[in-house]
Design a protein around this motif. Structure first.
Motif, PDB file in Angstrom:
ATOM      1  N   GLN A   1       0.820  -1.220   0.000  1.00 27.40           N
ATOM      2  CA  GLN A   1       0.000   0.000   0.000  1.00 27.40           C
ATOM      3  C   GLN A   1       0.855   1.272   0.000  1.00 27.40           C
ATOM      4  OE1 GLN A   1      -3.968  -0.527   2.289  1.00 27.40           O
ATOM      5  NE2 GLN A   1      -2.434  -1.430   3.667  1.00 27.40           N
ATOM      6  N   LEU A   2       2.002   1.212  -0.638  1.00 26.19           N
ATOM      7  CA  LEU A   2       2.897   2.367  -0.640  1.00 26.19           C
ATOM      8  C   LEU A   2       2.770   3.217  -1.903  1.00 26.19           C
ATOM      9  CD1 LEU A   2       6.161   0.738   0.809  1.00 26.19           C
ATOM     10  CD2 LEU A   2       4.493   2.185   1.997  1.00 26.19           C
ATOM     11  N   GLN A   3       2.043   2.714  -2.894  1.00 30.77           N
ATOM     12  CA  GLN A   3       1.894   3.445  -4.145  1.00 30.77           C
ATOM     13  C   GLN A   3       0.430   3.464  -4.560  1.00 30.77           C
ATOM     14  OE1 GLN A   3       4.437   1.721  -7.150  1.00 30.77           O
ATOM     15  NE2 GLN A   3       6.044   1.268  -5.676  1.00 30.77           N
ATOM     16  N   PRO A   4      -0.004   4.526  -5.229  1.00 27.86           N
ATOM     17  CA  PRO A   4      -1.371   4.529  -5.768  1.00 27.86           C
ATOM     18  C   PRO A   4      -1.555   3.361  -6.732  1.00 27.86           C
ATOM     19  CG  PRO A   4      -0.377   6.725  -5.887  1.00 27.86           C
ATOM     20  CD  PRO A   4       0.724   5.784  -5.501  1.00 27.86           C
ATOM     21  N   GLY A   5      -2.684   2.699  -6.614  1.00 30.22           N
ATOM     22  CA  GLY A   5      -2.970   1.580  -7.508  1.00 30.22           C
ATOM     23  C   GLY A   5      -2.319   0.281  -7.105  1.00 30.22           C
ATOM     24  N   SER A   6      -1.764   0.206  -5.891  1.00 35.51           N
ATOM     25  CA  SER A   6      -1.077  -1.017  -5.474  1.00 35.51           C
ATOM     26  C   SER A   6      -2.035  -2.201  -5.400  1.00 35.51           C
ATOM     27  CB  SER A   6      -0.387  -0.807  -4.126  1.00 35.51           C
ATOM     28  OG  SER A   6      -1.338  -0.577  -3.093  1.00 35.51           O
ATOM     29  N   ALA A   7      -3.294  -1.957  -5.049  1.00 34.67           N
ATOM     30  CA  ALA A   7      -4.263  -3.054  -4.964  1.00 34.67           C
ATOM     31  C   ALA A   7      -4.505  -3.662  -6.343  1.00 34.67           C
ATOM     32  CB  ALA A   7      -5.572  -2.558  -4.355  1.00 34.67           C
ATOM     33  N   GLU A   8      -4.559  -2.803  -7.372  1.00 33.85           N
ATOM     34  CA  GLU A   8      -4.766  -3.299  -8.737  1.00 33.85           C
ATOM     35  C   GLU A   8      -3.547  -4.088  -9.222  1.00 33.85           C
ATOM     36  OE1 GLU A   8      -5.399  -0.275  -7.682  1.00 33.85           O
ATOM     37  OE2 GLU A   8      -7.575  -0.101  -7.959  1.00 33.85           O
ATOM     38  N   VAL A   9      -2.351  -3.614  -8.866  1.00 31.61           N
ATOM     39  CA  VAL A   9      -1.130  -4.338  -9.237  1.00 31.61           C
ATOM     40  C   VAL A   9      -1.125  -5.720  -8.585  1.00 31.61           C
ATOM     41  CG1 VAL A   9       1.375  -4.405  -8.990  1.00 31.61           C
ATOM     42  CG2 VAL A   9       0.238  -2.269  -9.644  1.00 31.61           C
ATOM     43  N   ALA A  10      -1.501  -5.786  -7.308  1.00 32.15           N
ATOM     44  CA  ALA A  10      -1.537  -7.065  -6.597  1.00 32.15           C
ATOM     45  C   ALA A  10      -2.565  -8.001  -7.215  1.00 32.15           C
ATOM     46  CB  ALA A  10      -1.845  -6.829  -5.120  1.00 32.15           C
ATOM     47  N   ALA A  11      -3.718  -7.448  -7.572  1.00 35.07           N
ATOM     48  CA  ALA A  11      -4.762  -8.276  -8.183  1.00 35.07           C
ATOM     49  C   ALA A  11      -4.313  -8.812  -9.538  1.00 35.07           C
ATOM     50  CB  ALA A  11      -6.048  -7.465  -8.338  1.00 35.07           C
ATOM     51  N   GLY A  12      -3.608  -7.988 -10.310  1.00 39.97           N
ATOM     52  CA  GLY A  12      -3.103  -8.437 -11.606  1.00 39.97           C
ATOM     53  C   GLY A  12      -2.068  -9.538 -11.459  1.00 39.97           C
ATOM     54  N   ALA A  13      -1.186  -9.392 -10.471  1.00 36.93           N
ATOM     55  CA  ALA A  13      -0.184 -10.433 -10.226  1.00 36.93           C
ATOM     56  C   ALA A  13      -0.848 -11.735  -9.814  1.00 36.93           C
ATOM     57  CB  ALA A  13       0.790  -9.965  -9.149  1.00 36.93           C
ATOM     58  N   ALA A  14      -1.855 -11.643  -8.947  1.00 40.01           N
ATOM     59  CA  ALA A  14      -2.551 -12.851  -8.494  1.00 40.01           C
ATOM     60  C   ALA A  14      -3.235 -13.554  -9.663  1.00 40.01           C
ATOM     61  CB  ALA A  14      -3.568 -12.486  -7.413  1.00 40.01           C
ATOM     62  N   ALA A  15      -3.831 -12.773 -10.564  1.00 40.03           N
ATOM     63  CA  ALA A  15      -4.490 -13.373 -11.724  1.00 40.03           C
ATOM     64  C   ALA A  15      -3.474 -14.090 -12.618  1.00 40.03           C
ATOM     65  CB  ALA A  15      -5.227 -12.288 -12.514  1.00 40.03           C
ATOM     66  N   ALA A  16      -2.298 -13.476 -12.821  1.00 36.03           N
ATOM     67  CA  ALA A  16      -1.258 -14.112 -13.642  1.00 36.03           C
ATOM     68  C   ALA A  16      -0.791 -15.410 -13.000  1.00 36.03           C
ATOM     69  CB  ALA A  16      -0.091 -13.147 -13.828  1.00 36.03           C
ATOM     70  N   LEU A  17      -0.671 -15.418 -11.686  1.00 37.53           N
ATOM     71  CA  LEU A  17      -0.212 -16.617 -10.979  1.00 37.53           C
ATOM     72  C   LEU A  17      -1.242 -17.734 -11.076  1.00 37.53           C
ATOM     73  CD1 LEU A  17       1.214 -14.722  -7.898  1.00 37.53           C
ATOM     74  CD2 LEU A  17       2.565 -16.025  -9.549  1.00 37.53           C
ATOM     75  N   ARG A  18      -2.497 -17.390 -10.941  1.00 36.14           N
ATOM     76  CA  ARG A  18      -3.544 -18.418 -11.097  1.00 36.14           C
ATOM     77  C   ARG A  18      -3.550 -18.958 -12.524  1.00 36.14           C
ATOM     78  NH1 ARG A  18      -6.521 -14.382  -7.943  1.00 36.14           N
ATOM     79  NH2 ARG A  18      -6.590 -15.094  -5.772  1.00 36.14           N
ATOM     80  N   GLY A  19      -3.263 -18.080 -13.477  1.00 36.14           N
ATOM     81  CA  GLY A  19      -3.191 -18.519 -14.865  1.00 36.14           C
ATOM     82  C   GLY A  19      -2.062 -19.499 -15.116  1.00 36.14           C
ATOM     83  N   LEU A  20      -1.020 -19.423 -14.302  1.00 33.85           N
ATOM     84  CA  LEU A  20       0.095 -20.364 -14.409  1.00 33.85           C
ATOM     85  C   LEU A  20      -0.214 -21.704 -13.751  1.00 33.85           C
ATOM     86  CD1 LEU A  20       3.081 -17.958 -13.629  1.00 33.85           C
ATOM     87  CD2 LEU A  20       2.628 -19.089 -15.818  1.00 33.85           C
ATOM     88  N   GLY A  21      -1.344 -21.781 -13.035  1.00 37.94           N
ATOM     89  CA  GLY A  21      -1.728 -23.028 -12.380  1.00 37.94           C
ATOM     90  C   GLY A  21      -1.371 -23.088 -10.915  1.00 37.94           C
ATOM     91  N   LEU A  22      -0.919 -21.981 -10.331  1.00 38.43           N
ATOM     92  CA  LEU A  22      -0.571 -21.984  -8.914  1.00 38.43           C
ATOM     93  C   LEU A  22      -1.827 -21.928  -8.046  1.00 38.43           C
ATOM     94  CD1 LEU A  22       2.156 -21.332 -10.253  1.00 38.43           C
ATOM     95  CD2 LEU A  22       2.643 -19.819  -8.337  1.00 38.43           C
ATOM     96  N   ASP A  23      -1.798 -22.662  -6.949  1.00 38.67           N
ATOM     97  CA  ASP A  23      -2.942 -22.718  -6.045  1.00 38.67           C
ATOM     98  C   ASP A  23      -2.478 -23.269  -4.685  1.00 38.67           C
ATOM     99  OD1 ASP A  23      -5.831 -22.605  -5.426  1.00 38.67           O
ATOM    100  OD2 ASP A  23      -5.642 -24.806  -5.337  1.00 38.67           O
ATOM    101  N   PRO A  24      -2.785 -22.561  -3.590  1.00 39.84           N
ATOM    102  CA  PRO A  24      -3.573 -21.328  -3.489  1.00 39.84           C
ATOM    103  C   PRO A  24      -2.746 -20.102  -3.834  1.00 39.84           C
ATOM    104  CG  PRO A  24      -2.813 -21.995  -1.321  1.00 39.84           C
ATOM    105  CD  PRO A  24      -2.366 -23.075  -2.264  1.00 39.84           C
ATOM    106  N   VAL A  25      -3.447 -19.040  -4.187  1.00 34.35           N
ATOM    107  CA  VAL A  25      -2.819 -17.739  -4.414  1.00 34.35           C
ATOM    108  C   VAL A  25      -3.499 -16.743  -3.487  1.00 34.35           C
ATOM    109  CG1 VAL A  25      -2.413 -15.870  -6.042  1.00 34.35           C
ATOM    110  CG2 VAL A  25      -2.218 -18.245  -6.810  1.00 34.35           C
TER     111      VAL A  25
END
Length: 366
Positions: free
Chosen positions: A59-83
């Protein structure tokens, strides 16, 4: 080879495990950690290990929540679980933004590993990160342990990509069609590490040759082996010499049935730990003088750590060593983490000791 780097015992043949262990990848969405997640995901399909991920939002930069959500989506797309996404509050406690963010991040990763039952947490540090760490240690005038840089393994944390260049992680992402996030603070000159990354190392490479980063990495590996050996010797000397006096009655350490301290499996350990540490550590002066300086400083530092303090600075250790000269004050000398050291004069030996036997006494202050 990759399996070994990831801490996975693999025969090279697909042998799905009945209960595969869970390994977590700490991922910011940047090229290094995203490449690491992609490599680790390969083993998910083999059934040898389960791979999950933790994204820490500082939470140190504006839009950090969106960046985290995008990273989580990419990780799930790679087949990682849980994320999981773990949102943290970074304390402004005077340690600086980088150190405070690091403390909050590792706290979140520790908690996630404990709750999910992960055997290991993988971090995406590269050879370039190691080179930066060595240069920063030199600038600070640090000792062998600091110049050894980032360890490949510490506890549950493992850094499989420490021998890879940052450009290679970018190539992995490009080959796999991954779109990593580039943290703008990595180029922010307000941070010393960013200046080392974007200004100092490129200048050194231009003036001294492109091999400067690999050379610093090799130096770190050599120094790490030296530091490990010296730490082992110092630990043996500390165990031989140290007399640890228990905390006052009522603060005794309670053990589990297996003999391990109760706090080892207790989530409230940070609040209770000080009550279970010794109140005092004594080291014989004559024996300390007989040690080589490199061992003596480490033994003195171990006494501080044994009382719950943090690693003392070189200057504080020199001040503690000056007590052995028996000139001037007998102390106390304030060290790190509310620990002080003084000496027992030879004329004031403890009742169970000979009066001519001096000791340095380390105390945990209230």
């Amino acid at each position: 080879m990759v399996a070994a780097l990831l801490g996975i015992s693999s025969t090279g043949r697909i042998r799905p495990a009945a209960e595969p262990p869970l390994v977590l990848v700490a991922c910011s969405g940047g090229p290094d950690s995203l490449a690491l997640a992609a490599v680790a995901a390969f083993f998910v399909h083999r059934g040898e290990v389960r791979v999950g991920a933790v994204v820490v939002d500082h939470q140190l930069q504006p839009g950090s929540a969106e960046v985290a959500a995008g990273a989580a989506a990419a990780l799930r797309g790679l087949g990682l679980d849980p994320v999981q996404i773990r949102t943290v509050d970074v304390a402004h406690d005077g340690d600086g933004p980088e150190a405070s963010a690091r403390t909050a991040r590792y706290g979140a990763l520790d908690e996630a590993a404990r709750e999910l039952g992960a055997s290991e947490v993988l971090l995406g540090h590269t050879l370039d990160d190691q080179a930066e760490s060595v240069l920063l240690g030199l600038v600070r005038g640090s000792g062998t342990r600091s110049l050894a840089g980032i360890p490949q393994r510490r506890g549950i944390y493992l850094r499989p990509l420490l021998g890879l260049r940052r450009e290679e992680t970018l190539e992995i992402c490009d080959t796999l069609g991954l779109d990593p996030w580039h943290d703008p603070t990595n180029a922010d000159p307000a941070f010393m590490r960013s200046r080392v990354r974007t200004v100092v190392l490129p200048f050194l490479a231009e003036q001294l040759g492109a091999g400067i980063a690999p050379s610093l990495y090799r130096s770190a590996r050599i120094l790490a082996a030296d530091a490990d050996y010296l730490d082992e010797l110092a630990g043996a000397e500390f165990a031989r010499l140290a007399e640890q006096l228990p905390a006052p009655a009522g603060d005794e350490d309670k053990n589990n049935d297996d003999g391990a301290p109760a706090w080892a499996a207790d989530a409230t350990a940070p609040q209770r730990l000080l009550q279970e540490l010794p109140q005092e550590v004594r080291l014989p002066e004559d024996a300390l003088r007989a040690l080589a300086p490199a061992l003596r400083q480490r033994v003195l530092a171990l006494a501080v750590v044994a009382l719950g303090g943090s690693q003392p600075s070189y200057e504080r250790l020199l001040a503690a060593q000056s007590l052995l000269e028996r000139r001037g004050s007998a102390g106390p000398v304030e060290l790190a983490g509310k620990v002080s050291v003084s000496r027992i004069p030879r004329s004031q030996g403890s009742p169970h000791e000979g009066s001519g036997y001096g000791k340095l006494v380390f105390r945990r202050n209230a």
